[in-house]
Structure formats: structure tokens, C-alpha cells
Design a protein around this motif. Structure first.
Motif, PDB file in Angstrom:
ATOM      1  N   PHE B 108      83.568   0.760  69.722  1.00 11.91           N
ATOM      2  CA  PHE B 108      82.127   1.079  70.384  1.00 11.91           C
ATOM      3  C   PHE B 108      81.880   0.361  69.499  1.00 11.91           C
ATOM      4  CE2 PHE B 108      83.720   5.078  71.582  1.00 11.91           C
ATOM      5  CZ  PHE B 108      82.756   4.846  73.189  1.00 11.91           C
ATOM      6  N   ALA B 109      82.116   0.242  68.045  1.00 11.10           N
ATOM      7  CA  ALA B 109      81.376  -0.749  66.727  1.00 11.10           C
ATOM      8  C   ALA B 109      81.370  -1.781  67.359  1.00 11.10           C
ATOM      9  CB  ALA B 109      82.297  -1.001  65.435  1.00 11.10           C
ATOM     10  N   THR B 110      82.623  -2.709  68.141  1.00 13.90           N
ATOM     11  CA  THR B 110      82.210  -4.055  69.133  1.00 13.90           C
ATOM     12  C   THR B 110      81.306  -4.107  69.434  1.00 13.90           C
ATOM     13  OG1 THR B 110      84.410  -4.299  68.730  1.00 13.90           O
ATOM     14  CG2 THR B 110      83.753  -5.951  69.668  1.00 13.90           C
ATOM     15  N   VAL B 111      80.986  -3.304  70.335  1.00 13.16           N
ATOM     16  CA  VAL B 111      80.250  -3.224  70.988  1.00 13.16           C
ATOM     17  C   VAL B 111      79.119  -3.088  70.708  1.00 13.16           C
ATOM     18  CG1 VAL B 111      79.240  -1.928  73.191  1.00 13.16           C
ATOM     19  CG2 VAL B 111      81.629  -2.141  73.028  1.00 13.16           C
ATOM     20  N   ILE B 112      79.080  -2.532  70.346  1.00 11.61           N
ATOM     21  CA  ILE B 112      76.932  -2.032  69.407  1.00 11.61           C
ATOM     22  C   ILE B 112      76.661  -3.077  68.356  1.00 11.61           C
ATOM     23  CG2 ILE B 112      75.976  -0.379  67.683  1.00 11.61           C
ATOM     24  CD1 ILE B 112      77.649   1.645  68.849  1.00 11.61           C
ATOM     25  N   GLY B 113      77.731  -3.754  67.576  1.00 11.52           N
ATOM     26  CA  GLY B 113      77.368  -4.316  67.061  1.00 11.52           C
ATOM     27  C   GLY B 113      76.791  -5.776  67.389  1.00 11.52           C
ATOM     28  N   PHE B 114      77.862  -7.011  69.125  1.00 14.93           N
ATOM     29  CA  PHE B 114      77.193  -7.629  69.711  1.00 14.93           C
ATOM     30  C   PHE B 114      75.717  -7.687  70.288  1.00 14.93           C
ATOM     31  CE2 PHE B 114      80.262 -10.986  69.884  1.00 14.93           C
ATOM     32  CZ  PHE B 114      81.407 -10.648  69.440  1.00 14.93           C
ATOM     33  N   ILE B 115      75.675  -6.205  70.877  1.00 13.23           N
ATOM     34  CA  ILE B 115      74.116  -5.743  71.279  1.00 13.23           C
ATOM     35  C   ILE B 115      72.886  -6.218  70.448  1.00 13.23           C
ATOM     36  CG2 ILE B 115      72.629  -3.685  72.332  1.00 13.23           C
ATOM     37  CD1 ILE B 115      75.364  -3.256  73.676  1.00 13.23           C
ATOM     38  N   VAL B 116      73.505  -5.452  68.820  1.00 10.46           N
ATOM     39  CA  VAL B 116      72.331  -5.147  67.970  1.00 10.46           C
ATOM     40  C   VAL B 116      72.247  -6.992  67.683  1.00 10.46           C
ATOM     41  CG1 VAL B 116      71.361  -4.829  65.333  1.00 10.46           C
ATOM     42  CG2 VAL B 116      73.102  -2.882  67.197  1.00 10.46           C
ATOM     43  N   ALA B 117      73.497  -7.762  67.660  1.00 10.22           N
ATOM     44  CA  ALA B 117      73.500  -9.061  67.322  1.00 10.22           C
ATOM     45  C   ALA B 117      72.268  -9.788  68.619  1.00 10.22           C
ATOM     46  CB  ALA B 117      75.008  -9.683  67.078  1.00 10.22           C
ATOM     47  N   LEU B 118      72.572  -9.489  69.022  1.00  8.78           N
ATOM     48  CA  LEU B 118      71.753 -10.256  70.371  1.00  8.78           C
ATOM     49  C   LEU B 118      70.363 -10.422  70.489  1.00  8.78           C
ATOM     50  CD1 LEU B 118      74.409 -10.268  73.994  1.00  8.78           C
ATOM     51  CD2 LEU B 118      73.601 -11.428  71.847  1.00  8.78           C
ATOM     52  N   GLU B 132      66.358  -5.641  62.884  1.00  7.72           N
ATOM     53  CA  GLU B 132      66.718  -5.694  62.025  1.00  7.72           C
ATOM     54  C   GLU B 132      66.681  -4.510  61.363  1.00  7.72           C
ATOM     55  OE1 GLU B 132      63.783  -8.974  60.402  1.00  7.72           O
ATOM     56  OE2 GLU B 132      64.163  -8.613  58.152  1.00  7.72           O
ATOM     57  N   ILE B 133      66.121  -3.887  61.648  1.00  9.46           N
ATOM     58  CA  ILE B 133      65.454  -2.465  60.900  1.00  9.46           C
ATOM     59  C   ILE B 133      67.262  -1.547  60.784  1.00  9.46           C
ATOM     60  CG2 ILE B 133      64.118   0.058  61.528  1.00  9.46           C
ATOM     61  CD1 ILE B 133      61.787  -1.503  61.518  1.00  9.46           C
ATOM     62  N   TYR B 134      67.537  -1.473  62.347  1.00  9.68           N
ATOM     63  CA  TYR B 134      68.496  -0.908  62.606  1.00  9.68           C
ATOM     64  C   TYR B 134      69.685  -1.733  61.669  1.00  9.68           C
ATOM     65  CZ  TYR B 134      73.649   0.901  63.949  1.00  9.68           C
ATOM     66  OH  TYR B 134      74.310   0.602  64.691  1.00  9.68           O
ATOM     67  N   VAL B 135      70.257  -2.971  61.232  1.00 10.75           N
ATOM     68  CA  VAL B 135      71.232  -3.285  60.132  1.00 10.75           C
ATOM     69  C   VAL B 135      70.230  -3.159  59.178  1.00 10.75           C
ATOM     70  CG1 VAL B 135      71.679  -5.231  59.440  1.00 10.75           C
ATOM     71  CG2 VAL B 135      71.226  -5.239  61.478  1.00 10.75           C
ATOM     72  N   ALA B 281      76.834  -2.032  62.337  1.00 11.29           N
ATOM     73  CA  ALA B 281      75.854  -3.426  61.602  1.00 11.29           C
ATOM     74  C   ALA B 281      76.477  -4.133  60.993  1.00 11.29           C
ATOM     75  CB  ALA B 281      75.192  -2.396  60.053  1.00 11.29           C
ATOM     76  N   PHE B 282      77.329  -4.426  59.814  1.00 13.35           N
ATOM     77  CA  PHE B 282      78.083  -4.709  59.493  1.00 13.35           C
ATOM     78  C   PHE B 282      78.345  -6.135  60.248  1.00 13.35           C
ATOM     79  CE2 PHE B 282      78.121  -2.079  56.798  1.00 13.35           C
ATOM     80  CZ  PHE B 282      77.773  -2.173  55.664  1.00 13.35           C
ATOM     81  N   ILE B 283      79.164  -6.501  61.809  1.00 15.14           N
ATOM     82  CA  ILE B 283      79.495  -7.003  62.858  1.00 15.14           C
ATOM     83  C   ILE B 283      78.172  -7.984  63.282  1.00 15.14           C
ATOM     84  CG2 ILE B 283      80.382  -7.102  65.035  1.00 15.14           C
ATOM     85  CD1 ILE B 283      82.675  -4.985  64.380  1.00 15.14           C
ATOM     86  N   ALA B 284      77.029  -6.668  63.709  1.00 16.07           N
ATOM     87  CA  ALA B 284      75.905  -7.855  63.858  1.00 16.07           C
ATOM     88  C   ALA B 284      75.419  -8.806  62.912  1.00 16.07           C
ATOM     89  CB  ALA B 284      74.844  -6.457  63.986  1.00 16.07           C
ATOM     90  N   GLU B 285      75.842  -8.788  61.722  1.00 15.46           N
ATOM     91  CA  GLU B 285      75.241  -9.476  60.842  1.00 15.46           C
ATOM     92  C   GLU B 285      76.279 -10.666  60.830  1.00 15.46           C
ATOM     93  OE1 GLU B 285      72.598  -9.884  57.987  1.00 15.46           O
ATOM     94  OE2 GLU B 285      72.176  -9.337  60.290  1.00 15.46           O
ATOM     95  N   ILE B 286      77.530 -10.641  61.159  1.00 14.27           N
ATOM     96  CA  ILE B 286      78.916 -11.782  61.737  1.00 14.27           C
ATOM     97  C   ILE B 286      78.542 -11.899  62.272  1.00 14.27           C
ATOM     98  CG2 ILE B 286      81.484 -11.608  61.817  1.00 14.27           C
ATOM     99  CD1 ILE B 286      81.740  -9.496  59.678  1.00 14.27           C
ATOM    100  N   VAL B 287      78.240 -11.736  63.390  1.00 15.04           N
ATOM    101  CA  VAL B 287      78.079 -12.687  64.595  1.00 15.04           C
ATOM    102  C   VAL B 287      77.036 -13.133  65.178  1.00 15.04           C
ATOM    103  CG1 VAL B 287      77.197 -11.775  67.269  1.00 15.04           C
ATOM    104  CG2 VAL B 287      79.343 -10.658  66.049  1.00 15.04           C
TER     105      VAL B 287
END
Lengths: 506, 401
Positions: B108-118, B132-135, B281-287
């Protein structure tokens, strides 16, 4: 002239004005170019607006519009009494605020907590503003003097001796342990198959121990003499001050250049004397407040500040050890760093709580808070070591080689050339580690310490305030506190990063 | 007559000195001896103190306790477990629970992370602000805070099973957890699994063959119809031949609770929610950093070669971004696994909770139990870093070639 105006390719009349270009700046431009410029984007904008609508509106309603602001107990925050669906129950926070900030710290002594917090703020703020002078003095006050003062302020109690007695006591403990080990070997020699080896080793160790005993005999003798006199703290203080100042004078270059070292050493000791006198440490100090009474934000801040102050030296030592070419030290540092980085903090806290007391002598009890602090210091130290190592690796080799060419020793090269530059490089990373440390302090609530989160959780079980919205109110309050601290630190680290990279901008 | 280049002197003494003491030479050797003596002294003190303390508390050192009966229950077990099983089985049960929550959390972290990154990379201003607010909010609140928030505030505020919230009529959320239909194996189960496995293996083989054909002969093979047929058609055929692989047992509300179906305990739900949103949130920043690290010229070069935007992304941008993304992403997966140990705060029966918590307080074998628990996490992280260094070596080799 006339033939130019008459020629066919020159326009005779003025062009009509074209419409002004579509505005691409300002709010209108933003709306036009980044919100509604294509069907997909319009759809995305609607999705985003819906998301915001369904999160922000309920939050604001909960925190402000539907909130109850005054009341004496839970009845004020019940829907049937308030007449509307109750949001946040702020009287609950008002009632629990002392507990959330001080824990069970006695009410009459809370000024000591306030004073420590003010001291910390006064010392920390100038340290954070780059423009202000005297960073060295400020940093040494915050990192060395403040923790000691805060300890005696928060915990209370006095001192019965000073540097001399402490050194003598420590050396004696060390020596006793060595002699004990030797005697254990000797007793083993009676039963073992390789008895002669044990016998020789044991005797050798006992001999070393005895030699050390005679070596430190003048110190222990002097201490025993001092304990006899009535003013043992001040006599001890005077002797320690004299010895340390003398050493500083000699190491500082004797008569030629040692004056500066001598004056700074004497000034330090005068400051220490003033602090001792002011706090009455020689006469027992302030009344002791045991750490199991501490709680709330106080514990959160104590754990994080101690973690920050202690982890940096550990990290620097481990980073230097990992870069060292001496095999054993390098291997030890790598193993140490990788071990602590490989395990979760909660197991480290379990280790510190349940395993550490087993490793210490039976008559030696360690306070629960101190145990958690040791665990956190080791854990964070390993992470800081990797940060510091990154900074050290960023320093070109030429710097160290130039220092060596100037004839500086390894210590001087490291402390004057490499470390100052390396640490500057990684200030943002260090601050990020401090943010995660600050967040991780919440874990101490699992090992029965009542930090902000632990106190909050404890306050939920109070039947006087149990309403459907109590938990949400408590989390909202604690969340705001955590967010302010962490967000502030992260903005500061961005600011520093920006400042450090000023020369790279164009 | 030619002059041979003189060989440099052997310098054996220098080499020995270097090996033993590093650059510092004999001084280094002396420092090592002092260091070893101090380490030995600390080790001796620890061992002798531990021995004396254990003797005082009448605790027998050693791993013999693992064969004793545990005598307590665990409310989520993947393998059969009763109170009369041994502590060793408790260890395995806890380890499996840790792994389950980690794997589900990572997914789930990967899925949410990629969505937030997009979202954050989206040209849409509002959506990127939402990301950005989410992160910012998630990253600046402690994980334990979030776990407790989900568990004590959100899940506790859910209605009781009688008023539970129904999701499309077959899953029910209440303050007792999430109830979902339970699959029960039927006669066609084994052939179904075999066909599914065969289909997946064949699809992978087909892809490898198509890649080779493309790279060696320049021959494009359209494989997706075959892949679809293999992965979905084969199991479907097996269902037609052998009958349904499994049926679902629907949860029914009986009295005050649900009967039938399988119940996912609220601790698991809270932990998974908190871990996946926090790590996301961290994955989103990395992606985001990974995709931004690919130079915009790459995208332009792709379109000047006539590739479509999607093809450019798939063939040019993503492979380069992955090189930047994968190492920190693995690090986040590792962090999530380690953070799952916070389960102890809400009583989800993971390794730390049932083994280092309950078993430790029952047996008092602090040294053995904490060493085993730390050993498990250490093993996981050392394995991960070994895999990552192999990956890094392969990437740097392919870049160098």
C-alpha cells in the motif's frame, strides 16, 4: 523619401491594435495556465478541490466552529448538553495542560522547568541566527554548560566533591575491576587444564592493578584528606581549578603564549563557582524531583535535547573511526554503526530497559529515564556517524594533504581543517536527523516513560473527561505541537542549506 | 644490451606495518592493543556482571526456555497456535505476523507513494499543492502518534458490529475490525493454482524470448494478447474443466458479532494504515526526486526521435529514474519493516510484541530474547543491504559499459 512611402511593400496606414496577450502571471494567469488549461486539468482541479473540501472543512468545523471552549468536566462536551454535534473539547486540554507539559512534576517546583526551558531558548536562539557573533562561546554554553545546569535544575540535589574526587573515584573503580579480573583468573587457574597460563596472566593483571593503585595513591589520599575537612567541595574545587589551569597554561605554550589559555580556564572556573554558589550545590542544592515524576513535553524535550547533544560526539567519533586506517578501530566502528542502524529503535529501548541493568554491577541502579537516554544516544549516534562520514568524504583529499604538508598532526588536521569543513557540509542532514530523533522520542512511552504522547494516552483513560471527541481533541493538540517543532526544524534546515549553497546559485 | 627497469624493493617490513597498523604504523598497532584491552575489559565486566545478576535473580541462562510451554494466546496467527505451544512457536508466529504487516504495508505504501508523487509532479497547481500538504503533514508527525491516532481515535470511533459499515455488502467495518469473505478451497483448487503458475511462467518466458528477438534480430513481436491468454485463459479453462477453485464464505451478523468470514483485527488495520500512509510520504519524495533527476533534455531527445510521450516515459525517463529511486526506496521498505515493531504500542502480535514483550515478561530471559529479536531485524537489514550492493554493482557496471 517619397519613393519609400509610395512603394508597395510599405504599409500606409497603422495596424489595428492586437488584443493583449493572455495573462500568464498573477492569480488569473495561474488559474488559466495551471488549473483550467485542458479538459484533463479541469477534471484534476475538481478532484483536488473535492479532496481539500472534504478534509479542510470538517477539520475547521471540528477545531473551531463546533468546538466547546469552556466547561468544568465531560458534561460540557456532550452533544445532548451542548445542543449541537460537538467537535473539539478544548476544556479537556485546559484541564490536562499541566499534565501534558510537566507530567507529575510537583506544582511548587514547576518554576524550575520553566526556567530551564527559558534558558534553553535564550541559548539556542542566538545559535540559530547566523548573523550573531560569538558562536563558539554560545555553542559551548549550550552543549556543555546548559546540560549540567539543566540537570541540577530539573533533577535537583547537590555535589559532595568536585573534579579531583570524581577522577579519584573513577580511577579506583577501574583499578578495582582490573584487580578483580586478575583474581578471577587466579581462582580459575586452580581448576583449569591450562592452569599455568591463567596463573601467569592473572598474576600479571594483578601486578598491573597494584601498580596502578600506587600510581593513583596520591589522588585517593588527597581525596580522603579533603573529605575530612568541612568545606570539601570548595577545597576540591580550588585544587581542581589550580591543576586544570596549570595544565592549560603549560599546554597552551607556557609563559610565551599560555596566557590566553590560562585566562579562559580561570574564567570558566569562576563561572562554575558562581553557578555552584547560586544553586547552592555545595549545600545539597534544590530538592530532588525523581525522574518518574517527570512527564509530558518536558520529557520529550529532555530526551531530544540530550539525544542531540550526546549523539553528535558519538557520531563524530564513530565516523572518524570508520575512516581510520587502523584495522581494529575501523572494523569495530563499522560493526557498531551497522548494528545500531540495523535494528529498530524500539528493540534498542527494550535492550536499554531490560538488558542494560543486567550488564551493570548489582549495586548500581540506573534510572529509567537515563537508560532510555543511553539507548537513544547510541542509536542516534550511529545514524549521525553516517551523516558525518558523508561530510568528511566530501572534503577534497588536498585539504588533508595540505595540512600534513604544513606539518600539522592528525589531531590538528582533523579538528582544525577537515571536521569544520565537513560538518558545515552536512548541517542539513544533521538537522534532519534531529527531526527524526524528535519524532522518535515518542517511542519512550512504550517503555513506561510519560512523554507528551504517553501523557496524552494516559489522560484518555480519565473518566471525568471521557467523551466521543476526547481522543480526537487530544490528538489534534499533540499533533499541532509535534508539527510546529518538526516543521520549524525542517524549514530551518532548508534555510541553512540555501545559505550554504549560496555560492552555487546563479 | 638493454637496461632492464629495476624492480622496486620488496618493502616487506613496510607492508606488514601497513597491514597491522594502517597509516599510523607501529603507533597504530599500539593504539589497537590499548583499544583491544579496553574492549576486553568492558566485555569481561559485562559478562561477569550479567552472570552475577542472573544468579541473584535465579534465572538460568541459555536457550532451553524455548522448549517450554508459552501458556498465553495470540489473537492473530498464520500458523496453528494454541497456548500449550512452545516459545519457539511464539517466535515463529510473531515473525510471520511482522512479515505479513510489512508486506501488506509495503504494497500500500508503494501504491499511495507513487500516486502522491504523481500528484506532486502534476502540472495541475491545486493537485500538486494537495500532494505537498499531504507530504508535509505526514512527515512532520511521529509515526507512533499516527498509529495511536488511527487506533485510539479513528477505529475506536467506528460503530459496533451491529451497526457496522457495509462495503458493497460483503465486507464490514466495525470497531472489532474488518470482516471479509473467506475463500474456501474446492475440488478445482489445485489444477487452478497449477494452471495459474504455468501461465505466469510461460508469459515470462515469452517476454524473454521477445526481448531477445528484438535485440538480436530487430524483430518486434506483439506479445500482449498471448500473455493475456496465458495468464487469464489457462486458469479460466481449468475452472471450466475442473469446476470452481474456491467459494466464499460470507460473513453473517449473528447476535453481537459476525459469524463466518475472516476477521482482520483492528490492530492490523490501524498499523497497516499508519505504516503505509507514513512511508508513502517518504516514497513520494523519493519518486519525485528520482523523476526530476532525469534531465529534461532526455524527454526532448525522445520526442525528437519521434517517440510518443508515453513511450518516452516508459523507455527513457523511467529506466533512468529507477536507478536513482531504487536504493532509497529499498531503504524505505526496510524502514517500514523496522517500524512495524511499533505494533507493540497497540498490541498487534508482531515479533516485538509477543516475543520481546509477553514472552520476556513471562520468562525473564532478557538477554536471549532481545538478542534473538535484534538478530532477526539485523539479519533482514544485512540481507537487504547485500542485495542492494549487488544491485549497485550491476548498475555501475551497466553504466560503465
Amino acid at each position: 523619401m517619397s519613393d519609400i512611402t509610395s512603394s508597395g511593400y510599405v504599409r500606409q496606414d497603422l495596424l489595428t491594435e492586437r488584443p493583449a496577450p493572455v495573462k500568464t502571471t498573477g492569480f488569473i494567469g495561474l488559474v488559466r495556465t495551471r488549473l483550467f488549461n485542458s479538459p484533463t486539468n479541469i477534471l484534476l482541479t475538481i478532484v483536488g478541490a473535492l479532496l481539500l473540501w472534504f478534509t479542510i472543512v470538517p477539520s475547521v468545523r471540528f477545531l473551531m466552529v463546533d468546538a466547546v471552549w469552556t466547561g468544568k468536566d465531560r458534561t460540557a462536551c456532550l452533544t445532548e448538553n451542548a445542543g449541537f454535534t460537538v467537535g473539539a473539547c478544548w476544556p479537556y486540554i485546559q484541564a490536562k495542560l499541566p499534565q501534558l507539559i510537566y507530567g507529575f512534576y510537583p506544582e511548587a517546583e514547576r518554576w524550575r522547568v520553566n526556567l530551564s526551558l527559558i534558558l534553553a531558548a535564550v541559548l539556542l536562539l542566538p545559535l540559530l541566527i547566523p548573523r550573531l557573533p560569538a558562536k563558539g562561546l554560545n555553542a559551548s554554553l549550550f552543549f556543555f554548560a546548559f546540560p549540567v545546569v539543566a540537570f541540577f535544575l530539573l533533577h535537583g540535589g547537590g555535589i559532595t566533591g568536585f573534579g579531583l574526587s570524581w577522577t579519584a573515584g573513577l580511577l579506583q573503580l577501574f583499578d578495582d575491576s582490573i584487580i578483580g579480573a586478575g583474581q578471577a583468573l587466579l581462582s580459575l587457574a586452580k581448576t583449569s587444564a591450562i592452569a599455568p597460563l591463567f596463573w601467569v596472566a592473572g598474576n600479571l593483571i594483578v601486578l598491573v592493578g597494584t601498580a596502578i593503585y600506587w600510581l593513583i595513591f596520591p589522588l585517593t589520599w588527597l581525596r580522603d584528606q579533603l573529605q575530612g575537612t568541612g568545606q570539601s567541595v570548595w577545597a576540591d574545587f580550588a585544587i581542581t581549578a589550580a591543576i586544570v589551569s596549570l595544565i592549560a597554561f603549560v599546554l597552551g605554550g607556557g609563559v610565551r603564549t599560555g596566557g590566553r589559555a590560562l585566562t579562559s580556564s580561570i574564567a570558566t572556573f569562576i563561572a562554575i563557582a558562581i553557578v555552584i554558589k547560586l544553586m547552592g550545590l555545595d549545600r545539597g542544592g534544590l530538592p530532588v524531583v525523581a525522574t518518574n515524576l517527570w512527564g509530558g513535553l518536558l520529557v520529550t524535550l529532555v530526551v531530544s535535547v540530550t539525544g542531540i547533544v550526546t549523539s553528535l560526539p558519538i557520531g563524530i567519533a564513530l565516523a572518524l573511526g570508520r575512516r581510520s586506517t587502523i584495522p581494529l578501530i575501523r572494523i569495530f566502528s563499522i560493526a557498531f554503526i551497522e548494528f545500531w542502524r540495523g535494528v529498530p529503535l524500539i528493540t534498542v529501548l527494550f535492550f536499554a530497559t531490560y538488558m542494560l541493568p543486567l550488564f551493570l554491577p548489582g549495586n548500581f541502579t540506573v534510572d529509567g529515564l537515563v537508560r532510555a537516554l543511553i539507548g537513544i544516544a547510541l542509536f542516534t549516534g550511529a545514524y549521525q556517524a553516517e551523516n558525518v562520514r558523508g561530510g568528511l568524504a566530501a572534503i577534497p583529499r588536498g585539504q588533508g594533504e595540505a595540512a600534513a604538508a604544513l606539518g600539522l598532526s592528525w589531531w590538528k588536521t582533523t579538528s582544525l581543517i577537515v571536521l569544520p569543513q565537513g560538518l558545515r557540509h552536512v548541517i542539513p542532514n544533521l538537522v534532519n536527523s534531529f527531526i527524526s530523533l524528535f519524532k522518535d522520542t515518542s517511542l519512550v512511552s512504550i517503555v513506561a516513560l510519560f512523554d507528551l504522547l504517553g501523557s496524552l494516552r494516559a489522560s484518555f483513560s480519565d473518566p471525568k473527561w471521557s467523551t466521543p471527541s476526547t481522543a480526537f481533541t487530544g490528538f489534534a493538540f499533540a499533533g499541532i505541537i509535534y508539527f510546529i517543532f518538526c516543521f520549524g526544524m525542517s524549514r530551518y534546515s532548508l534555510f541553512v542549506e540555501h545559505r550554504l549553497n549560496a555560492h552555487r546559485r546563479n | 644490451m638493454s637496461t632492464e627497469a629495476r624492480k622496486p624493493p620488496a618493502q616487506i617490513a613496510l607492508k606488514i606495518r601497513r597491514v597491522l597498523g594502517g597509516k599510523a604504523g607501529w603507533n597504530g598497532v599500539a593504539v589497537q592493543f590499548a583499544f583491544a584491552a579496553i574492549l576486553g575489559w568492558i566485555g569481561y565486566e559485562i559478562v561477569s556482571n550479567a552472570r552475577a545478576n542472573l544468579e541473584n535473580q535465579h534465572i538460568a541462562a541459555g536457550f532451553g526456555f524455548l522448549r517450554n510451554n508459552a501458556g498465553f494466546d495470540v489473537n492473530q496467527t498464520l500458523i496453528s497456535y494454541t497456548g500449550s505451544d512452545t516459545f519457539l512457536r511464539v517466535f515463529v508466529v510473531g515473525l510471520l505476523n511482522t512479515l505479513v504487516v510489512s508486506v501488506v504495508g509495503i504494497f500500500f505504501a508503494t501504491v499511495i507513494g507513487f500516486i502522491v508523487a504523481l500528484c506532486r509532479l502534476s502540472p495541475n497547481w491545486l493537485l500538486s499543492r494537495v500532494g505537498e500538504i499531504y507530504v508535509e503533514i505526514i512527515r512532520n508527525l511521529p509515526l507512533l502518534f499516527q498509529i495511536l491516532f488511527w487506533y485510539l481515535a479513528v477505529l475506536a470511533a467506528l460503530p459496533n458490529p451491529r451497526q457496522s459499515i457495509s462495503l458493497l455488502g460483503f465486507a464490514f467495518i466495525s470497531n472489532r475490525g474488518l470482516v471479509i469473505p473467506r475463500p474456501i478451497g474446492e475440488g478445482g483448487f489445485e489444477p487452478f493454482l497449477a494452471m495459474l503458475a504455468l501461465g505466469i511462467v510461460a508469459a515470462i518466458a515469452l517476454r524473454i524470448y521477445a526481448r531477445r528477438a528484438l535485440f538480436q534480430r530487430g524483430q518486434m513481436i506483439r506479445i500482449w494478447p498471448y500473455v493475456l491468454g496465458l495468464v487469464f485463459g489457462l486458469p479460466l479453462a481449468s475452472i471450466l474443466v475442473f469446476g470452481l477453485p474456491f467459494t466464499f464464505e460470507m460473513p453473517q451478523l449473528k447476535g453481537f458479532n459476525f459469524a463466518g468470514g475472516s476477521r482482520i483485527i483492528p490492530e492490523f488495520v490501524a498499523l497497516t494504515l499508519a505504516l503505509s500512509t507514513y512511508t508513502a510520504a517518504f516514497i513520494a519524495e523519493i519518486v519525485r526526486a528520482g523523476i526530476l533527476s532525469v534531465h529534461s533534455g532526455q524527454m526532448e531527445a525522445g520526442s525528437s526521435l519521434g517517440l510518443s510521450r508515453g513511450t518516452t516515459l516508459r523507455l527513457i525517463v523511467v529506466p533512468q529514474a529507477m536507478r536513482v529511486i531504487v536504493p532509497p526506496l529499498t531503504n524505505q521498505y526496510l524502514n517500514l519493516t523496522k517500524n512495524s515493531s511499533l505494533a507493540v504500542a497497540i498490541g498487534y502480535p508482531d515479533l516485538v510484541s509477543v516475543f520481546a514483550g509477553t514472552s520476556l515478561s513471562q520468562t525473564g530471559q532478557a538477554i536471549e530474547i532481545i538478542a534473538m529479536t535484534m538478530g532477526v531485524y539485523l539479519m533482514i537489514s544485512l540481507l537487504t543491504s547485500a542485495v542492494m550492493s549487488v544491485y549497485g554493482w550491476r548498475v555501475s557496471r551497466s553504466l560503465g559499459a
